[in-house]
Design a protein around this motif. Sequence first.
Motif, PDB file in Angstrom:
ATOM      1  N   ARG A  32      34.325   3.549  51.341  1.00 48.19           N
ATOM      2  CA  ARG A  32      34.073   4.479  50.218  1.00 48.19           C
ATOM      3  C   ARG A  32      33.022   5.364  50.560  1.00 48.19           C
ATOM      4  NH1 ARG A  32      31.667   1.403  44.763  1.00 48.19           N
ATOM      5  NH2 ARG A  32      30.288   0.959  46.527  1.00 48.19           N
ATOM      6  N   VAL A  33      31.780   4.930  51.241  1.00 40.80           N
ATOM      7  CA  VAL A  33      30.909   5.753  51.387  1.00 40.80           C
ATOM      8  C   VAL A  33      31.273   6.890  52.364  1.00 40.80           C
ATOM      9  CG1 VAL A  33      28.582   5.962  52.770  1.00 40.80           C
ATOM     10  CG2 VAL A  33      29.075   4.087  51.184  1.00 40.80           C
ATOM     11  N   SER A  34      32.169   6.725  53.331  1.00 42.16           N
ATOM     12  CA  SER A  34      32.646   7.802  54.270  1.00 42.16           C
ATOM     13  C   SER A  34      33.273   8.708  53.264  1.00 42.16           C
ATOM     14  CB  SER A  34      33.368   7.168  55.301  1.00 42.16           C
ATOM     15  OG  SER A  34      34.528   6.482  54.813  1.00 42.16           O
ATOM     16  N   VAL A  35      34.233   8.551  52.571  1.00 42.40           N
ATOM     17  CA  VAL A  35      34.837   9.398  51.880  1.00 42.40           C
ATOM     18  C   VAL A  35      33.908  10.464  50.991  1.00 42.40           C
ATOM     19  CG1 VAL A  35      36.380   9.694  49.716  1.00 42.40           C
ATOM     20  CG2 VAL A  35      36.842   7.866  51.687  1.00 42.40           C
ATOM     21  N   ALA A  36      32.905   9.425  50.445  1.00 44.94           N
ATOM     22  CA  ALA A  36      31.980  10.151  49.538  1.00 44.94           C
ATOM     23  C   ALA A  36      31.299  11.443  50.549  1.00 44.94           C
ATOM     24  CB  ALA A  36      31.230   9.157  49.216  1.00 44.94           C
ATOM     25  N   GLU A  37      30.837  10.961  51.696  1.00 46.53           N
ATOM     26  CA  GLU A  37      30.051  11.855  52.439  1.00 46.53           C
ATOM     27  C   GLU A  37      30.992  12.924  52.960  1.00 46.53           C
ATOM     28  OE1 GLU A  37      28.867   9.292  55.790  1.00 46.53           O
ATOM     29  OE2 GLU A  37      27.294   8.443  54.742  1.00 46.53           O
ATOM     30  N   PRO A  49      25.617   7.825  42.471  1.00 44.89           N
ATOM     31  CA  PRO A  49      25.867   6.399  42.401  1.00 44.89           C
ATOM     32  C   PRO A  49      26.840   5.810  43.331  1.00 44.89           C
ATOM     33  CG  PRO A  49      25.708   7.676  40.229  1.00 44.89           C
ATOM     34  CD  PRO A  49      25.918   8.690  41.308  1.00 44.89           C
ATOM     35  N   ILE A  50      27.796   6.730  43.726  1.00 44.15           N
ATOM     36  CA  ILE A  50      28.623   6.153  44.825  1.00 44.15           C
ATOM     37  C   ILE A  50      28.118   6.165  46.223  1.00 44.15           C
ATOM     38  CG2 ILE A  50      30.863   6.734  45.765  1.00 44.15           C
ATOM     39  CD1 ILE A  50      31.556   8.382  43.462  1.00 44.15           C
ATOM     40  N   LEU A  51      27.314   7.290  46.534  1.00 44.43           N
ATOM     41  CA  LEU A  51      26.550   7.019  47.750  1.00 44.43           C
ATOM     42  C   LEU A  51      25.397   6.141  48.081  1.00 44.43           C
ATOM     43  CD1 LEU A  51      26.063  11.001  48.198  1.00 44.43           C
ATOM     44  CD2 LEU A  51      27.587   9.552  49.689  1.00 44.43           C
ATOM     45  N   GLY A  52      24.844   5.986  46.841  1.00 40.00           N
ATOM     46  CA  GLY A  52      23.523   5.009  46.983  1.00 40.00           C
ATOM     47  C   GLY A  52      22.472   5.879  47.334  1.00 40.00           C
ATOM     48  N   LYS A  53      21.338   5.165  47.552  1.00 40.32           N
ATOM     49  CA  LYS A  53      19.892   5.874  47.571  1.00 40.32           C
ATOM     50  C   LYS A  53      19.654   6.551  48.895  1.00 40.32           C
ATOM     51  CE  LYS A  53      14.834   5.283  47.137  1.00 40.32           C
ATOM     52  NZ  LYS A  53      13.726   4.299  46.839  1.00 40.32           N
TER      53      LYS A  53
END
Length: 276
Positions: free
Chosen positions: A1-6, A36-40
Amino acid sequence: RVSVAERLVKRVTNLTEDDSEHVRAALAKVATELAPILGKDATITHLVPPVLLLLRDAASEVRLNLISSLSALNEVIGVDLLSQSLLPAILDLARDGKWRIRSAIIQHIPLLAKQLGRDFFTEKLASMCVGWLGDDIASIRLAAAQNLGELTALFGTQWATQFLLPSIVDIRKHDSYLRRLTALQACAVMATKMDSDAARLHVLPLVLEMANDIVPNIRFNVAKELVKMTPVCGLTAYESQVLPVLTVLMDDDDRDVRFYAENSMAKLDDLFADAP
């Protein structure tokens, strides 16, 4: 999920350089929702750089949209990392030649003040908020007065008394009756956000003194604003301070002043009729 967001963030970064102002303005509305998807950590690393680019965009609409959408970013990383970049963006928008832009940034000031914190806001932006009381556009001046009330509610009576009232006291003596009128309106709305003692001791005397203004428009607005703020000051203040002034205004040479004085007295009499 994070990779998509990135990957999405990389697209966001590319769009910050789009030739169309409308595209960049639309981007500024939604870019921070990725936080909020990526995180801090990922937000700081990947999202903050394009956000900073949008804050420095040449178009005021882009900067305004970004500032209006900071809540999502604030919930993830706070705005400390952005505070130094936010400041010039806010100041530029506050001086924007389009009155609609100035009006919009005023609406966002209470939220920005909460996010930036009292000390930073006081040092960098409090004087600007008072300065809006002198804007050439009437709707901006009224919004500025309302904004000072919101800031009083946010930061408290003592803060408002120390950092806002002194400048408003000076504006009450301005040559322009429109500036004096805005100072009157600001006093009234701030009083409604204060505790009773502070409103009675620090603000009410300022308003009552303006009942002696040479311009009838100011005098009848004193009568109108007293209806809003006197309930906060209490029955004793009404009987000992407000009522004598309204009585004098009821004998004013100007019929509008007499009308509003009588109207205000009737409303306040009804309000305090059942008071112990």
